[in-house]
Design a protein around this motif. Structure first.
Motif, PDB file in Angstrom:
ATOM      1  N   VAL A 265       0.821  -1.213   0.000  1.00 21.51           N
ATOM      2  CA  VAL A 265       0.000   0.000   0.000  1.00 21.51           C
ATOM      3  C   VAL A 265       0.852   1.260   0.000  1.00 21.51           C
ATOM      4  O   VAL A 265       1.686   1.458   0.890  1.00 21.51           O
ATOM      5  CB  VAL A 265      -0.946  -0.002   1.218  1.00 21.51           C
ATOM      6  CG1 VAL A 265      -1.624   1.351   1.374  1.00 21.51           C
ATOM      7  CG2 VAL A 265      -1.981  -1.109   1.079  1.00 21.51           C
ATOM      8  N   GLY A 267      -0.498   4.684   0.178  1.00 28.05           N
ATOM      9  CA  GLY A 267      -1.768   5.361   0.348  1.00 28.05           C
ATOM     10  C   GLY A 267      -1.873   6.651  -0.454  1.00 28.05           C
ATOM     11  O   GLY A 267      -1.043   7.548  -0.322  1.00 28.05           O
ATOM     12  N   THR A 271      -3.879   3.349  -3.733  1.00 30.12           N
ATOM     13  CA  THR A 271      -5.170   3.197  -3.056  1.00 30.12           C
ATOM     14  C   THR A 271      -5.862   4.562  -3.088  1.00 30.12           C
ATOM     15  O   THR A 271      -5.217   5.581  -3.365  1.00 30.12           O
ATOM     16  CB  THR A 271      -5.017   2.765  -1.585  1.00 30.12           C
ATOM     17  OG1 THR A 271      -4.478   3.862  -0.821  1.00 30.12           O
ATOM     18  CG2 THR A 271      -4.122   1.555  -1.452  1.00 30.12           C
ATOM     19  N   SER A 278      -8.925   2.948   1.706  1.00 30.65           N
ATOM     20  CA  SER A 278      -7.673   2.216   1.479  1.00 30.65           C
ATOM     21  C   SER A 278      -7.709   0.869   2.183  1.00 30.65           C
ATOM     22  O   SER A 278      -7.282  -0.153   1.628  1.00 30.65           O
ATOM     23  CB  SER A 278      -6.474   3.038   1.976  1.00 30.65           C
ATOM     24  OG  SER A 278      -6.266   4.172   1.168  1.00 30.65           O
ATOM     25  N   THR A 310       2.058   5.917   3.442  1.00 30.05           N
ATOM     26  CA  THR A 310       1.283   6.941   2.752  1.00 30.05           C
ATOM     27  C   THR A 310       2.240   7.734   1.882  1.00 30.05           C
ATOM     28  O   THR A 310       3.443   7.764   2.122  1.00 30.05           O
ATOM     29  CB  THR A 310       0.569   7.864   3.753  1.00 30.05           C
ATOM     30  OG1 THR A 310       1.517   8.353   4.721  1.00 30.05           O
ATOM     31  CG2 THR A 310      -0.534   7.110   4.490  1.00 30.05           C
TER      32      THR A 310
END
Length: 519
Positions: A265, A267, A271, A278, A310
């Motif tokens: 991920v 973010g 996502t 997410s 992120t």
């Protein structure tokens, strides 16, 4: 005052000096952490069901690409809806039925049975970082790693009490041909530590080689009923699993060995720019891979995984230690418990380029959230910095001590000596001190954690000791540990068989590129 160069010379004093040096360092591995603190659970029951429903909608309506003919054939064999050749639409009933057979807990078996680890439910284990293409070495220089550097990290992993695994390629050994590295990395994990370890999943065949080497170490029959190694299958978010990872997943599942099913991920980049959404996407991705493990082999152990970061909307760079990462960890912990499967997260992550205050803040905020989220497999627990581009020897040992501190906190309050300690209040009374009291004398070493690598002396004492900052102190400790390392010897016949296997496979595997042409 000791210097960095003095620690190794102590070893030359003979066996007695070496024994004395080692006796000053307790390297006994801590048992698996059994957490006793309440968990942080920001979602109520309705919100958990909302995430579950959204994830199942994604699986049914959007689908997940399995870019692998064998996986597509496997999914068709259990009645999944396959469209456009490789997009699998998974009925929520099928997913729920499949993941029901994933064990909620099991035991990791090390070659030293004293280092076996209960896993899942309320237990957590700390695993060092892996995959760094650079290291910061004993002189705090950033450079390319060698196989000897990797061995040093495996030795440190063996000696640090709060580290439960020697992992695999903590750093990438750039002095070996890429095609052969997985063999040397696996052997180093096995040779320099008798704790559990990880297995390379850089290709399906590499994963099969790791399984063969584990069979030499533990035996084929033993592996059929015991977890001895951990693999990792990374997804290509959003909603793609590729042939390399899926082939490696099958190699582990077929031998009944645990595999981490880990969406990757970033973010806001791969996502939605939303914490809750997410998690819904990540949850769908993880469930699709977890379900597939049970298509391959019903009942094989599998771990709900992820890598969380992120993305800075200013630069596009991944960030560590942000509030949303903590929130996602809390939420993912709730979802894993909702499905009754163990889960993995990442720990002590830093984006800093050196072992500075930024690295410390990022790592500390991540670890606190991980512990309070209730993660079981706590990966990247030592050394990670520069967004994983380097592993720092100094940070490695400090992170490990931080894990020991987190371990102590997560064990919860100890009440065993409450009445004896309370009696001391009556003995001392107003205005006294407790330093000489028998209860203090009996308990001072265990009552409060005393870090070795943090300096809590007065400024005058700190100056007198050479004004050493944390990196210098940590590197001296690394030297001290490595100087006192004693190899946990492999059985001679097993060692010979492993070396013979490596030699044969290196003859069979083309070395594709010369070392000086590798990138």
């Amino acid at each position: 005052m000791n210097t960095v160069d003095e620690a190794p010379r102590t070893r030359r004093g003979g066996r007695g000096s070496r024994r004395e040096l080692r006796s000053a360092i307790d390297t006994t591995m801590l048992p698996a952490l059994k957490r006793k603190l309440p968990l942080v659970e920001p979602m109520d029951a309705a919100q958990i069901e909302q995430i579950d429903r959204a994830s199942m909608d994604i699986l049914e309506d959007v689908g997940v690409i399995f870019r692998d003919p064998q996986a597509i054939a496997d999914w068709k064999s259990v009645g999944a809806d396959v469209r456009d050749d490789d997009r699998v639409h998974l009925d929520r009933g099928l997913v729920r039925e499949l993941i029901k057979s994933i064990p909620e807990s099991f035991t990791y078996h090390a070659r030293n049975p004293a280092n076996n680890l209960p896993f899942g439910n309320d237990y957590s284990i700390f695993v060092p970082m892996t995959g760094a293409p650079y290291l910061r070495d004993l002189e705090d220089r950033r450079r390319g790693p060698t196989l000897d550097d990797l061995a040093s990290f495996h030795k440190l992993s063996h000696m640090l009490p709060a580290i439960h695994s020697s992992a695999h390629h903590i750093v990438e050994p750039m002095d070996h041909v890429v095609a052969h590295r997985h063999l040397r990395i696996t052997y180093s994990s096995m040779k320099h530590s008798d704790k559990t370890f990880m297995g390379m999943t850089t290709s399906p065949k590499n994963a099969e080689d790791v399984m063969d080497m584990c069979a030499i170490l533990f035996g084929d029959e033993f592996m059929e009923t015991h977890a001895v190694v951990t693999g990792n299958c990374n997804g290509n978010s959003p909603l793609v699993w590729d042939e390399t990872m899926l082939g490696a997943l099958r190699a582990f599942c077929r031998r009944n060995q645990p595999i981490l099913c880990s969406p990757f991920v970033l973010g806001g980049a791969n996502t939605p720019a939303s914490t809750a959404a997410s998690v819904a996407q990540l949850n769908a991705e993880a469930l699709s891979a977890l379900a597939y493990t049970q298509v391959v082999r019903k009942g094989c152990p599998a771990i709900y995984g992820h890598y969380l970061s992120t993305v800075s909307m200013r630069s596009g760079a991944p960030m560590a230690g942000t509030p949303e990462i903590s929130l996602m960890n809390f939420m993912i912990g709730q979802m894993a418990r909702y499905y009754g499967v163990p889960w993995r997260t990442s720990n002590t992550l830093g984006g800093a380029k050196t072992f500075d205050a930024q690295a410390g803040y990022e790592s500390a905020s991540t670890m606190m959230a991980v512990l309070m989220a209730g993660a079981n497999y706590v990966w990247h627990s030592a050394g990670w910095n520069e967004a994983g581009m380097h592993c720092s020897m100094a940070k490695f040992v400090v992170d490990a001590e931080q894990c020991a501190m987190g371990y102590r906190m997560a064990e919860g309050v100890k009440w065993g000596d409450f009445n004896e300690a309370l009696a001391a209040v009556r003995d001392i009374g107003p205005g006294g001190h407790y330093l000489g009291h028998p209860h203090t004398q009996a308990n001072f070493q265990e009552a409060f954690f005393m870090p070795e690598l943090f300096d809590n002396n007065s400024i005058e004492q700190w100056i007198a000791d050479g004004s050493q900052e944390i990196t210098e102190r940590a590197l001296k400790h690394v030297n001290r540990l490595l100087a006192s390392y004693e190899e946990p010897k492999l059985d001679d016949a097993v060692d010979e068989a492993l070396c013979d296997y490596i030699a044969r496979r290196e003859r069979e595997i083309p070395a594709v590129d010369a070392l000086n042409n590798e990138h």
